[in-house]
Scaffold this motif. Sequence first.
Motif, short mmCIF file in Angstrom:
data_model
loop_
_atom_site.label_atom_id
_atom_site.label_comp_id
_atom_site.label_asym_id
_atom_site.label_seq_id
_atom_site.Cartn_x
_atom_site.Cartn_y
_atom_site.Cartn_z
N VAL A 482 -22.58 77.13 67.17
CA VAL A 482 -22.36 76.10 66.14
C VAL A 482 -23.64 75.85 65.36
CG1 VAL A 482 -21.76 73.67 65.77
CG2 VAL A 482 -20.49 75.02 67.44
N THR A 483 -24.79 75.84 66.05
CA THR A 483 -26.07 75.66 65.36
C THR A 483 -26.30 76.78 64.35
OG1 THR A 483 -27.05 74.52 67.26
CG2 THR A 483 -28.56 75.49 65.66
N ALA A 484 -26.05 78.01 64.77
CA ALA A 484 -26.25 79.16 63.88
C ALA A 484 -25.34 79.04 62.66
CB ALA A 484 -25.97 80.46 64.63
N PHE A 485 -24.07 78.67 62.89
CA PHE A 485 -23.14 78.63 61.76
C PHE A 485 -23.47 77.49 60.80
CE2 PHE A 485 -19.51 76.78 59.69
CZ PHE A 485 -19.13 77.85 58.89
N ILE A 486 -23.72 76.32 61.31
CA ILE A 486 -23.95 75.18 60.42
C ILE A 486 -25.21 75.40 59.59
CG2 ILE A 486 -25.33 73.72 61.98
CD1 ILE A 486 -22.41 72.52 59.77
N THR A 487 -26.21 76.09 60.18
CA THR A 487 -27.43 76.39 59.43
C THR A 487 -27.13 77.39 58.32
OG1 THR A 487 -28.69 76.07 61.47
CG2 THR A 487 -29.84 77.10 59.63
N VAL A 488 -26.31 78.39 58.63
CA VAL A 488 -25.91 79.37 57.60
C VAL A 488 -25.16 78.67 56.46
CG1 VAL A 488 -24.33 81.29 57.15
CG2 VAL A 488 -25.91 81.39 59.09
N ALA A 489 -24.23 77.79 56.82
CA ALA A 489 -23.45 77.09 55.80
C ALA A 489 -24.35 76.25 54.89
CB ALA A 489 -22.40 76.21 56.47
#
Length: 577
Positions: A482-489
Amino acid sequence: GRARRRGLLGGHHYGIQETVPLWANKVGPFHNPSETYQFYDMPFCTTDHPTKYKLEQLGEVLEGDRLVSTPYELKFRSDQEHVALCDKSLDKSQLDKFRKAVREDYYFQMYFDDLPLWGFIGKVEKILRSHAPAELRYYLFTHIHFDVSYNDNQVVEINVSTDPARTLDITEGDSVDVSFSYSVKWKETTIPYERRMEKYSRYSFLPQHLEIHWFSIINSCVTVLLLTGFLATILMRVLKNDIVQYSRDEDVEADQDETGWKYIHGDVFRFPNNKSLFCSCVGTGLQLLVMAILIFALALIGVYYPYNRGALLASTVIIYALTAGVAGYRSGLLYKQMGGTNWVRNTILTCCLFCGPFLGVFALNNTVAIVYRSTAALPFGTICIIIVIWALVTFPLTVLGGITAKNSKADFNAPVRASKYPRAIPALPWYRHTLPQMCMAGFLPFSAIYIELYYIFASVWGHKVYTIYSILSIVFAILLVVTAFITVALTYFQLAVEDYRWWWRSMLCGGSTGVFIFGYCFYYYLARSDMTGFMQTSFFFGYMFMVCYAFFLMLGAVGFHAALFFVRRIYSSIKCD
């Protein structure tokens, strides 16, 4: 024979009437788990012969354990109804110690054949009277009863209880005579020696509420994953449309207004300010991630069984030292790719980025513990051992990693070249700035773990046992995803408004969950715990600050690497001048 020997499986075997050693560990207020004192700081009965201290390993000392011999003589399979321990005449200072201990719910901890046992020193009774204020009476427990279970010639279980009829009222007076005593009852059991530690897992609050626990975690994770999947679908559609549009734009007149993430391609790979600090943060965060994964692996194979004294702390120290090369290499490699030249400063900064603040917090807390005369204060010899580990393992491995990175042939290989002059960033609304973005970035990952945080806090800062490492591993994996995705978004949304300062932003947004966890510390301390006193407060907030700082660096490194991968992919998918 009567001689004690170690069994093939590591168990102790005893002959009938052989004395089984009972070691006293520590005493302290029940609600302040860090505030512990040596057993004989209280005026208990001492042995006639010189007091012996058990030789302890690194982890046990870090836990605050100080095992010392006691005058109790518990002979294997020998019942004893009433054994006088000693008669003492307590003076005013000794009575004051016992009164304080009873008032603050002091407990004692002992080890019998490596099995832990606990009991309270006394009790407080409130006497209600009509037309008068309530009166508090302090009673000291003077008799302890041991129930011991054995299988063949091995100790399997022990329970301790106090006799309510054998108490001493110590509410008033400047001196009092007291007689301490104990009794022992042995009984046979069919529980094998290999399963004797399972009892302590059952005493934890987790197995009784395991179904509720699993349901809560699954509910939280499903919600987070659905939201993540929903955002991912939207992001992929928008990104696909962007790439199609930018591909068509090559055939359109060049004098149209330039908007969107494609048009900052000349700035998006412009390296950030404070390169050395940035690289050190990324390298240290990656080291902490590798360390966390290794600790989870050890937990899943059963190394950290309940009351394996200090195993977690000792392994954390050793694994942190051995993974220092990861920080040195990643920091040095990124620093080299960014064109950095001050290698010595970068290496020293990487080595001290986490250890430096930790040393400051430790120095403060250890000084407080010394003033309190607590067993939580590390002895000088243990401090020297940790310094030697840092000097002979951590620092050299960091330097070695940095030298390896310096001699590496790997280049950054950006998909597009950085322009000579930076592009002006348009005016942005307030919610596009760093702090609001960090708040948005940290909320979603925190919502995936906050249920589990209570169980962990109740174990680390309480007397509960945590054994469900499988749940914790799943939650940790979801936290990383989730951390990786939210940062990408958020990186995409930042580039879409032509703000190319994503390097530090991805690091800060990824690590913002650590700030949320530190905020949860205040909630737990004030609303969910009964901790009091300066020492316990300084230990709780000091060491939790370091844990949250570690999460900040670790998740920040995850966020940066995810954003870097994303930015590389989208800019390599379009043609840029």
